[in-house]
Design a protein around this motif. Structure first.
Motif, PDB file in Angstrom:
ATOM      1  N   VAL A 111       0.830  -1.217   0.000  1.00 51.47           N
ATOM      2  CA  VAL A 111       0.000   0.000   0.000  1.00 51.47           C
ATOM      3  C   VAL A 111       0.862   1.264   0.000  1.00 51.47           C
ATOM      4  CG1 VAL A 111      -1.997  -1.123   1.053  1.00 51.47           C
ATOM      5  CG2 VAL A 111      -0.304  -0.004   2.535  1.00 51.47           C
ATOM      6  N   GLY A 112       2.178   1.070  -0.211  1.00 51.69           N
ATOM      7  CA  GLY A 112       3.079   2.210  -0.322  1.00 51.69           C
ATOM      8  C   GLY A 112       3.329   2.959   0.972  1.00 51.69           C
ATOM      9  N   LYS A 113       3.247   2.256   2.098  1.00 49.67           N
ATOM     10  CA  LYS A 113       3.426   2.885   3.408  1.00 49.67           C
ATOM     11  C   LYS A 113       4.513   2.166   4.194  1.00 49.67           C
ATOM     12  CE  LYS A 113      -0.322   5.563   3.169  1.00 49.67           C
ATOM     13  NZ  LYS A 113      -0.407   6.955   3.381  1.00 49.67           N
ATOM     14  N   SER A 114       4.903   2.767   5.308  1.00 48.90           N
ATOM     15  CA  SER A 114       5.810   2.147   6.263  1.00 48.90           C
ATOM     16  C   SER A 114       4.985   1.382   7.294  1.00 48.90           C
ATOM     17  CB  SER A 114       6.636   3.216   6.985  1.00 48.90           C
ATOM     18  OG  SER A 114       7.292   2.663   8.110  1.00 48.90           O
ATOM     19  N   PRO A 115       5.436   0.191   7.716  1.00 52.90           N
ATOM     20  CA  PRO A 115       4.691  -0.538   8.742  1.00 52.90           C
ATOM     21  C   PRO A 115       4.883   0.044  10.142  1.00 52.90           C
ATOM     22  CG  PRO A 115       6.681  -1.737   8.208  1.00 52.90           C
ATOM     23  CD  PRO A 115       6.605  -0.554   7.254  1.00 52.90           C
ATOM     24  N   GLY A 116       5.833   0.953  10.299  1.00 56.55           N
ATOM     25  CA  GLY A 116       6.163   1.431  11.634  1.00 56.55           C
ATOM     26  C   GLY A 116       7.064   0.430  12.326  1.00 56.55           C
ATOM     27  N   GLY A 117       7.254   0.619  13.590  1.00 55.98           N
ATOM     28  CA  GLY A 117       8.132  -0.257  14.361  1.00 55.98           C
ATOM     29  C   GLY A 117       8.227   0.225  15.785  1.00 55.98           C
ATOM     30  N   ASP A 118       9.270  -0.221  16.454  1.00 53.78           N
ATOM     31  CA  ASP A 118       9.499   0.155  17.848  1.00 53.78           C
ATOM     32  C   ASP A 118       8.283  -0.130  18.717  1.00 53.78           C
ATOM     33  OD1 ASP A 118      12.122   0.880  17.554  1.00 53.78           O
ATOM     34  OD2 ASP A 118      11.669   2.983  17.165  1.00 53.78           O
ATOM     35  N   ILE A 119       7.759  -1.347  18.618  1.00 48.49           N
ATOM     36  CA  ILE A 119       6.663  -1.771  19.483  1.00 48.49           C
ATOM     37  C   ILE A 119       7.271  -2.423  20.715  1.00 48.49           C
ATOM     38  CG2 ILE A 119       4.628  -3.243  19.691  1.00 48.49           C
ATOM     39  CD1 ILE A 119       4.258  -0.850  17.771  1.00 48.49           C
ATOM     40  N   PHE A 120       6.880  -1.904  21.867  1.00 49.64           N
ATOM     41  CA  PHE A 120       7.440  -2.349  23.141  1.00 49.64           C
ATOM     42  C   PHE A 120       6.339  -2.671  24.147  1.00 49.64           C
ATOM     43  CE2 PHE A 120      10.989  -0.079  21.359  1.00 49.64           C
ATOM     44  CZ  PHE A 120      12.114  -0.710  21.861  1.00 49.64           C
ATOM     45  N   ILE A 121       6.694  -3.491  25.107  1.00 55.37           N
ATOM     46  CA  ILE A 121       5.941  -3.610  26.360  1.00 55.37           C
ATOM     47  C   ILE A 121       6.714  -2.717  27.324  1.00 55.37           C
ATOM     48  CG2 ILE A 121       5.194  -5.135  28.225  1.00 55.37           C
ATOM     49  CD1 ILE A 121       5.383  -7.464  26.121  1.00 55.37           C
ATOM     50  N   HIS A 122       6.042  -1.710  27.876  1.00 52.98           N
ATOM     51  CA  HIS A 122       6.777  -0.729  28.674  1.00 52.98           C
ATOM     52  C   HIS A 122       5.934  -0.181  29.817  1.00 52.98           C
ATOM     53  CE1 HIS A 122       4.592   2.603  26.790  1.00 52.98           C
ATOM     54  NE2 HIS A 122       4.992   2.204  25.590  1.00 52.98           N
ATOM     55  N   GLY A 123       6.615   0.565  30.695  1.00 53.20           N
ATOM     56  CA  GLY A 123       5.959   1.245  31.802  1.00 53.20           C
ATOM     57  C   GLY A 123       5.443   2.607  31.365  1.00 53.20           C
ATOM     58  N   ARG A 124       5.216   3.444  32.347  1.00 49.84           N
ATOM     59  CA  ARG A 124       4.707   4.798  32.099  1.00 49.84           C
ATOM     60  C   ARG A 124       5.850   5.693  31.620  1.00 49.84           C
ATOM     61  NH1 ARG A 124      -0.682   4.814  32.410  1.00 49.84           N
ATOM     62  NH2 ARG A 124      -0.813   6.785  33.474  1.00 49.84           N
ATOM     63  N   PRO A 125       5.514   6.801  30.953  1.00 44.53           N
ATOM     64  CA  PRO A 125       6.576   7.737  30.577  1.00 44.53           C
ATOM     65  C   PRO A 125       7.293   8.240  31.833  1.00 44.53           C
ATOM     66  CG  PRO A 125       4.494   8.342  29.525  1.00 44.53           C
ATOM     67  CD  PRO A 125       4.195   7.263  30.521  1.00 44.53           C
ATOM     68  N   ASN A 126       8.599   8.333  31.755  1.00 43.29           N
ATOM     69  CA  ASN A 126       9.367   8.827  32.898  1.00 43.29           C
ATOM     70  C   ASN A 126       8.841  10.199  33.318  1.00 43.29           C
ATOM     71  OD1 ASN A 126      11.015   6.545  32.973  1.00 43.29           O
ATOM     72  ND2 ASN A 126      12.447   7.444  31.508  1.00 43.29           N
ATOM     73  N   GLY A 127       8.599  10.345  34.606  1.00 39.94           N
ATOM     74  CA  GLY A 127       8.124  11.616  35.147  1.00 39.94           C
ATOM     75  C   GLY A 127       6.625  11.822  35.040  1.00 39.94           C
ATOM     76  N   LYS A 128       5.889  10.876  34.453  1.00 37.97           N
ATOM     77  CA  LYS A 128       4.436  11.034  34.296  1.00 37.97           C
ATOM     78  C   LYS A 128       3.763   9.776  34.835  1.00 37.97           C
ATOM     79  CE  LYS A 128       0.934  12.778  31.343  1.00 37.97           C
ATOM     80  NZ  LYS A 128       0.399  13.977  31.878  1.00 37.97           N
ATOM     81  N   LYS A 129       3.094   9.903  35.955  1.00 39.13           N
ATOM     82  CA  LYS A 129       2.482   8.742  36.602  1.00 39.13           C
ATOM     83  C   LYS A 129       0.973   8.710  36.458  1.00 39.13           C
ATOM     84  CE  LYS A 129       6.464   7.486  37.971  1.00 39.13           C
ATOM     85  NZ  LYS A 129       7.174   6.597  37.120  1.00 39.13           N
ATOM     86  N   ARG A 130       0.356   9.835  36.133  1.00 36.16           N
ATOM     87  CA  ARG A 130      -1.103   9.894  36.048  1.00 36.16           C
ATOM     88  C   ARG A 130      -1.534  10.748  34.864  1.00 36.16           C
ATOM     89  NH1 ARG A 130      -3.026   7.890  40.804  1.00 36.16           N
ATOM     90  NH2 ARG A 130      -1.642   8.017  42.577  1.00 36.16           N
ATOM     91  N   GLY A 131      -2.822  10.670  34.542  1.00 39.64           N
ATOM     92  CA  GLY A 131      -3.403  11.564  33.569  1.00 39.64           C
ATOM     93  C   GLY A 131      -3.279  11.143  32.120  1.00 39.64           C
ATOM     94  N   LEU A 132      -2.844   9.904  31.846  1.00 39.00           N
ATOM     95  CA  LEU A 132      -2.719   9.478  30.459  1.00 39.00           C
ATOM     96  C   LEU A 132      -4.023   8.919  29.901  1.00 39.00           C
ATOM     97  CD1 LEU A 132       0.767   7.781  30.719  1.00 39.00           C
ATOM     98  CD2 LEU A 132       0.227   9.925  29.583  1.00 39.00           C
ATOM     99  N   GLY A 133      -4.877   8.397  30.747  1.00 36.12           N
ATOM    100  CA  GLY A 133      -6.117   7.783  30.285  1.00 36.12           C
ATOM    101  C   GLY A 133      -5.859   6.417  29.687  1.00 36.12           C
ATOM    102  N   PRO A 134      -6.918   5.746  29.246  1.00 36.76           N
ATOM    103  CA  PRO A 134      -6.748   4.408  28.671  1.00 36.76           C
ATOM    104  C   PRO A 134      -6.244   4.488  27.224  1.00 36.76           C
ATOM    105  CG  PRO A 134      -9.055   5.019  28.662  1.00 36.76           C
ATOM    106  CD  PRO A 134      -8.315   6.126  29.373  1.00 36.76           C
ATOM    107  N   ASP A 135      -5.525   3.463  26.824  1.00 34.79           N
ATOM    108  CA  ASP A 135      -5.087   3.298  25.430  1.00 34.79           C
ATOM    109  C   ASP A 135      -4.465   4.566  24.867  1.00 34.79           C
ATOM    110  OD1 ASP A 135      -5.978   0.687  25.616  1.00 34.79           O
ATOM    111  OD2 ASP A 135      -7.941   1.166  24.822  1.00 34.79           O
ATOM    112  N   TRP A 136      -3.333   4.927  25.411  1.00 31.70           N
ATOM    113  CA  TRP A 136      -2.682   6.188  25.099  1.00 31.70           C
ATOM    114  C   TRP A 136      -1.404   6.027  24.270  1.00 31.70           C
ATOM    115  CZ3 TRP A 136       2.266   6.323  26.885  1.00 31.70           C
ATOM    116  CH2 TRP A 136       2.583   5.394  27.880  1.00 31.70           C
ATOM    117  N   THR A 137      -0.935   4.795  24.056  1.00 30.52           N
ATOM    118  CA  THR A 137       0.351   4.636  23.369  1.00 30.52           C
ATOM    119  C   THR A 137       0.182   4.786  21.859  1.00 30.52           C
ATOM    120  OG1 THR A 137       0.335   2.251  22.910  1.00 30.52           O
ATOM    121  CG2 THR A 137       0.939   2.924  25.166  1.00 30.52           C
ATOM    122  N   ALA A 138       1.296   4.786  21.142  1.00 29.85           N
ATOM    123  CA  ALA A 138       1.268   4.851  19.681  1.00 29.85           C
ATOM    124  C   ALA A 138       1.091   3.462  19.064  1.00 29.85           C
ATOM    125  CB  ALA A 138       2.550   5.503  19.164  1.00 29.85           C
TER     126      ALA A 138
END
Length: 165
Positions: A111-138
């Motif tokens: 389809v002429g696109k990039s599949p993306g990458g850098d899929i990780f299982i990870h914790g919260r962003p450093n310095g941010k413990k609250r306020g992200l809501g559900p399903d916030w990752t890329a």
């Protein structure tokens, strides 16, 4: 007697300095498979058929369906493997999965696109413990920081990861 006191103080300091470490050790049964069920937002660490641990997860910001292209906000579906670890992650700790595989790359190319990458299982962003809501990752799988510490210690590179719808 003075040498014993010095050794006791040194031992106390060393044990206290380890208390705050994000690097845990694990000596239990081998994690032979990681299963993530997107629909019920659960991750299971398995030793063959036995569930060792389970965790609640957050997914990509558009979690329905299989990740197809970079920026779609979806979390991949299918069979992958843990292929890397990042102790210096921007997300507390992280372990990578080998998305995109050959099939993912072929579809994106068709389809002429990039599949993306850098899929990780990870914790919260450093310095941010609250306020992200559900399903916030890329497109990644996120867990609480204390849970990624366990997962990081328990799951080895090469471990299969099945991500179900």
């Amino acid at each position: 007697m003075r040498l014993i006191n010095i050794l006791a103080v040194m031992l106390t300091v060393l044990s206290l300095s380890a208390c705050g470490s994000k690097f845990k050790t694990y000596n239990g049964p081998e994690v032979t498979h990681v299963v993530i069920n997107k629909g019920d937002r659960r991750m299971f660490l398995l030793h063959h058929e036995d569930v060792l641990k389970q965790y609640r997860v957050d997914l990509g910001f558009a979690p329905a369906g299989h990740k197809r292209i970079k920026g779609d906000g979806r979390t991949p579906e299918g069979l992958y493997r843990v292929d890397r670890r990042n102790p210096n992650s921007d997300f507390h700790l992280s372990i990578g999965i080998d998305y995109p595989n050959a099939k993912d790359r072929a579809y994106a190319r068709s389809v002429g696109k990039s599949p993306g990458g850098d899929i990780f299982i990870h914790g919260r962003p450093n310095g941010k413990k609250r306020g992200l809501g559900p399903d916030w990752t890329a497109g990644c799988i996120s867990v609480k920081d204390r849970h990624i510490e366990d997962i990081y210690a328990m799951v080895r590179n090469g471990t299969p990861v099945t991500i179900n719808p």
